[in-house]
Design a protein around this motif. Structure first.
Motif, mmCIF file in Angstrom:
data_model
loop_
_atom_site.group_PDB
_atom_site.id
_atom_site.type_symbol
_atom_site.label_atom_id
_atom_site.label_comp_id
_atom_site.label_asym_id
_atom_site.label_seq_id
_atom_site.Cartn_x
_atom_site.Cartn_y
_atom_site.Cartn_z
ATOM 1 N N VAL A 1 -3.515 -2.619 -6.499
ATOM 2 C CA VAL A 1 -3.064 -2.917 -5.126
ATOM 3 C C VAL A 1 -3.948 -2.190 -4.113
ATOM 4 N N LEU A 2 -4.262 -0.925 -4.382
ATOM 5 C CA LEU A 2 -5.109 -0.174 -3.454
ATOM 6 C C LEU A 2 -6.523 -0.745 -3.397
ATOM 7 N N MET A 3 -7.049 -1.172 -4.533
ATOM 8 C CA MET A 3 -8.393 -1.756 -4.537
ATOM 9 C C MET A 3 -8.409 -3.131 -3.884
ATOM 10 N N GLY A 4 -7.315 -3.857 -3.972
ATOM 11 C CA GLY A 4 -7.237 -5.183 -3.368
ATOM 12 C C GLY A 4 -6.694 -5.186 -1.955
ATOM 13 N N SER A 5 -6.390 -4.024 -1.413
ATOM 14 C CA SER A 5 -5.795 -3.974 -0.075
ATOM 15 C C SER A 5 -6.700 -4.531 1.030
ATOM 16 N N VAL B 1 0.832 -1.199 0.000
ATOM 17 C CA VAL B 1 0.000 0.000 0.000
ATOM 18 C C VAL B 1 0.875 1.260 0.000
ATOM 19 N N LEU B 2 1.931 1.257 0.786
ATOM 20 C CA LEU B 2 2.826 2.420 0.816
ATOM 21 C C LEU B 2 3.519 2.637 -0.528
ATOM 22 N N LEU B 3 3.943 1.566 -1.176
ATOM 23 C CA LEU B 3 4.563 1.696 -2.488
ATOM 24 C C LEU B 3 3.565 2.169 -3.539
ATOM 25 N N ALA B 4 2.334 1.696 -3.454
ATOM 26 C CA ALA B 4 1.300 2.146 -4.397
ATOM 27 C C ALA B 4 1.004 3.630 -4.205
ATOM 28 N N LEU B 5 0.916 4.061 -2.956
ATOM 29 C CA LEU B 5 0.666 5.482 -2.694
ATOM 30 C C LEU B 5 1.845 6.346 -3.136
ATOM 31 N N ALA B 6 3.059 5.840 -2.965
ATOM 32 C CA ALA B 6 4.230 6.589 -3.425
ATOM 33 C C ALA B 6 4.229 6.715 -4.945
ATOM 34 N N ASP B 7 3.795 5.672 -5.631
ATOM 35 C CA ASP B 7 3.711 5.717 -7.083
ATOM 36 C C ASP B 7 2.651 6.709 -7.550
ATOM 37 N N LEU B 8 1.572 6.809 -6.805
ATOM 38 C CA LEU B 8 0.461 7.688 -7.169
ATOM 39 C C LEU B 8 0.555 9.082 -6.551
ATOM 40 N N LYS B 9 1.647 9.392 -5.854
ATOM 41 C CA LYS B 9 1.752 10.640 -5.099
ATOM 42 C C LYS B 9 1.470 11.873 -5.956
ATOM 43 N N THR B 10 2.117 11.982 -7.088
ATOM 44 C CA THR B 10 1.935 13.157 -7.944
ATOM 45 C C THR B 10 0.501 13.250 -8.450
ATOM 46 N N THR C 1 -10.962 13.502 -16.407
ATOM 47 C CA THR C 1 -9.825 13.175 -17.272
ATOM 48 C C THR C 1 -8.574 12.873 -16.455
ATOM 49 N N SER C 2 -8.309 13.659 -15.427
ATOM 50 C CA SER C 2 -7.124 13.396 -14.600
ATOM 51 C C SER C 2 -7.273 12.099 -13.811
ATOM 52 N N LEU C 3 -8.474 11.794 -13.373
ATOM 53 C CA LEU C 3 -8.713 10.528 -12.672
ATOM 54 C C LEU C 3 -8.485 9.352 -13.612
ATOM 55 N N LEU C 4 -9.028 9.418 -14.809
ATOM 56 C CA LEU C 4 -8.846 8.339 -15.779
ATOM 57 C C LEU C 4 -7.384 8.196 -16.188
ATOM 58 N N PHE C 5 -6.670 9.312 -16.301
ATOM 59 C CA PHE C 5 -5.242 9.262 -16.606
ATOM 60 C C PHE C 5 -4.486 8.526 -15.503
ATOM 61 N N ALA C 6 -4.782 8.868 -14.264
ATOM 62 C CA ALA C 6 -4.089 8.227 -13.134
ATOM 63 C C ALA C 6 -4.363 6.725 -13.103
ATOM 64 N N VAL C 7 -5.606 6.346 -13.324
ATOM 65 C CA VAL C 7 -5.961 4.924 -13.303
ATOM 66 C C VAL C 7 -5.324 4.198 -14.482
ATOM 67 N N ARG C 8 -5.327 4.826 -15.634
ATOM 68 C CA ARG C 8 -4.811 4.175 -16.835
ATOM 69 C C ARG C 8 -3.292 4.005 -16.815
#
Length: 72
Positions: A60-64, A24-33, A45-52
């Motif tokens: 990982v966050l959804m399966g946590s 979870v910490l690594l996933a959040l670090a990846d998604l920080k920006t 659009t920004s949400l879809l960009f982040a997910v894509r």
């Protein structure tokens, strides 16, 4: 407890408790920006960009919750 886990040493089971937290910490670090951008100015659009572009981190966050139940 499944039959296969009964024979594992206590040390192995105890060390496996850190995996969900680490993932979870690594996933959040990846998604920080992207999280900061979404908090600053949320658009679909920004949400879809982040997910894509961060599929593994989002998965990982959804399966946590499942990870917490399995390893905690």
């Amino acid at each position: 407890m499944p039959k296969s886990e009964r024979h594992l040493p206590q040390v192995v089971r105890r060390s496996a408790r850190w995996w969900p937290l680490l993932l979870v910490l690594l996933a959040l670090a990846d998604l920080k920006t992207d999280i900061l951008l979404l908090l600053d100015h949320f658009t679909l659009t920004s949400l879809l960009f982040a997910v894509r572009h961060h599929v593994l981190a989002v998965a990982v966050l959804m399966g946590s919750p499942s990870l917490w139940r399995r390893y905690a």
